[in-house]
Design a protein around this motif. Structure first.
Motif, mmCIF file in Angstrom:
data_model
loop_
_atom_site.group_PDB
_atom_site.id
_atom_site.type_symbol
_atom_site.label_atom_id
_atom_site.label_comp_id
_atom_site.label_asym_id
_atom_site.label_seq_id
_atom_site.Cartn_x
_atom_site.Cartn_y
_atom_site.Cartn_z
ATOM 1 N N LEU A 69 0.826 -1.205 0.000
ATOM 2 C CA LEU A 69 0.000 0.000 0.000
ATOM 3 C C LEU A 69 0.863 1.259 0.000
ATOM 4 N N LEU A 70 1.957 1.240 0.752
ATOM 5 C CA LEU A 70 2.854 2.392 0.748
ATOM 6 C C LEU A 70 3.477 2.572 -0.632
ATOM 7 N N ALA A 71 3.885 1.493 -1.264
ATOM 8 C CA ALA A 71 4.458 1.589 -2.609
ATOM 9 C C ALA A 71 3.453 2.210 -3.575
ATOM 10 N N GLU A 72 2.191 1.790 -3.486
ATOM 11 C CA GLU A 72 1.164 2.350 -4.368
ATOM 12 C C GLU A 72 0.939 3.829 -4.091
ATOM 13 N N ALA A 73 0.949 4.215 -2.816
ATOM 14 C CA ALA A 73 0.762 5.626 -2.469
ATOM 15 C C ALA A 73 1.924 6.474 -2.985
ATOM 16 N N ILE A 74 3.157 5.983 -2.845
ATOM 17 C CA ILE A 74 4.319 6.711 -3.369
ATOM 18 C C ILE A 74 4.181 6.901 -4.876
ATOM 19 N N GLU A 75 3.772 5.856 -5.570
ATOM 20 C CA GLU A 75 3.598 5.939 -7.022
ATOM 21 C C GLU A 75 2.517 6.952 -7.385
ATOM 22 N N GLN A 76 1.417 6.946 -6.645
ATOM 23 C CA GLN A 76 0.327 7.882 -6.924
ATOM 24 C C GLN A 76 0.785 9.331 -6.789
#
Length: 261
Positions: A69-76
């Protein structure tokens, strides 16, 4: 919760928030004049955007790992400004992260960077979850930075050298532009039944323990329970003034009644 800017008129580069089953704390990394030439949005924007993205994901995705989830948030967040800002520059906005989530009788946690998460156990001392890598590397620069005029060319050179260690093997890891940094986070879990509470705390507030030695972690948890986050930050501000230490943004999210969530 409480979040206090370092000084009046200074943008607060911390963020904290919660949804029904999770809490998030973000501590943005600033310190550079001229940052607007690298990123027109700034550190406070990055911290709040990352925190908001995480809270949104945590509220709708119940089975993903915290690292994912953190990886996805960073990407967003990176996608929001990669076309207007130099997101790969060493001084572009970054942040440390602490996450707490309730899931199937467990407390799951993640720490990336120098924020701290403390689980208050019913039996025994609190479990303190921290990521020491940035602190260890920063110590080798500390004396030179403290001896250099803040804002000077040499000061910014030292900060650039320090931050060149970010998101590098053998260095330290933070949320920035590369979602793979999330894989380096400190993660774990603990049965909710073993806990009486938990706290997410930025390094501007954790200095009550690790810099000023005004309390240990059991003492901090006792003050939080009796007086709340404002009292911890008040004591930190007093110590900063007493020791002529530059104030930092200070943020605390104190979570209680975990078994009732």
């Amino acid at each position: 919760m409480m979040s206090a800017a370092a000084r009046t008129g200074h943008a607060n580069e911390d963020f904290t928030g919660a949804v029904a089953t999770a809490a998030v704390l973000i501590d943005g990394a600033g310190g550079f004049s001229g940052l607007e030439t690298i990123c027109r949005h700034g550190v406070a924007w990055y911290a709040s955007r990352l925190g908001g993205s995480l809270l949104s994901l945590l509220s709708i995705v119940r089975d993903g790992s915290l690292s994912a989830l953190l990886a996805e948030a960073i990407e967003q967040v990176t996608d929001e400004h990669r076309d207007t800002c130099d997101v790969a520059d060493p001084i572009s906005p970054s942040a440390t992260v602490a996450i707490l989530r309730l899931s199937d009788g467990l407390i799951e946690y993640l720490v990336l960077g120098d924020s701290v998460l403390v689980l208050d156990r019913a039996d025994g001392d609190p479990l303190v979850v921290s990521d020491p890598r940035e602190v260890i590397i920063s110590r080798s620069y500390q004396s030179a930075i403290e001896a250099t005029a803040e804002g000077s060319e040499d000061y910014h050179r030292l900060l650039r050298d320090l931050r060149a260690n970010r998101n590098q093997p053998g260095g330290f890891w933070v949320a920035k532009d590369d979602p793979r940094a999330a894989d380096e986070a400190i993660t774990g879990s603990c049965p909710i039944s073993e806990l009486t509470g938990a706290v997410l705390i930025s390094n501007g507030a954790s200095r009550i323990v690790d810099r000023f030695r005004l309390a240990d972690w059991p003492g901090v948890m006792a003050v939080l329970t009796s007086s709340g986050p404002a009292e911890i930050i008040h004591r930190v501000r007093q110590a900063e003034a007493r020791h002529a230490v530059a104030a930092d943004d200070a943020t605390i999210a104190h979570c209680t009644d975990l078994g009732e969530a």
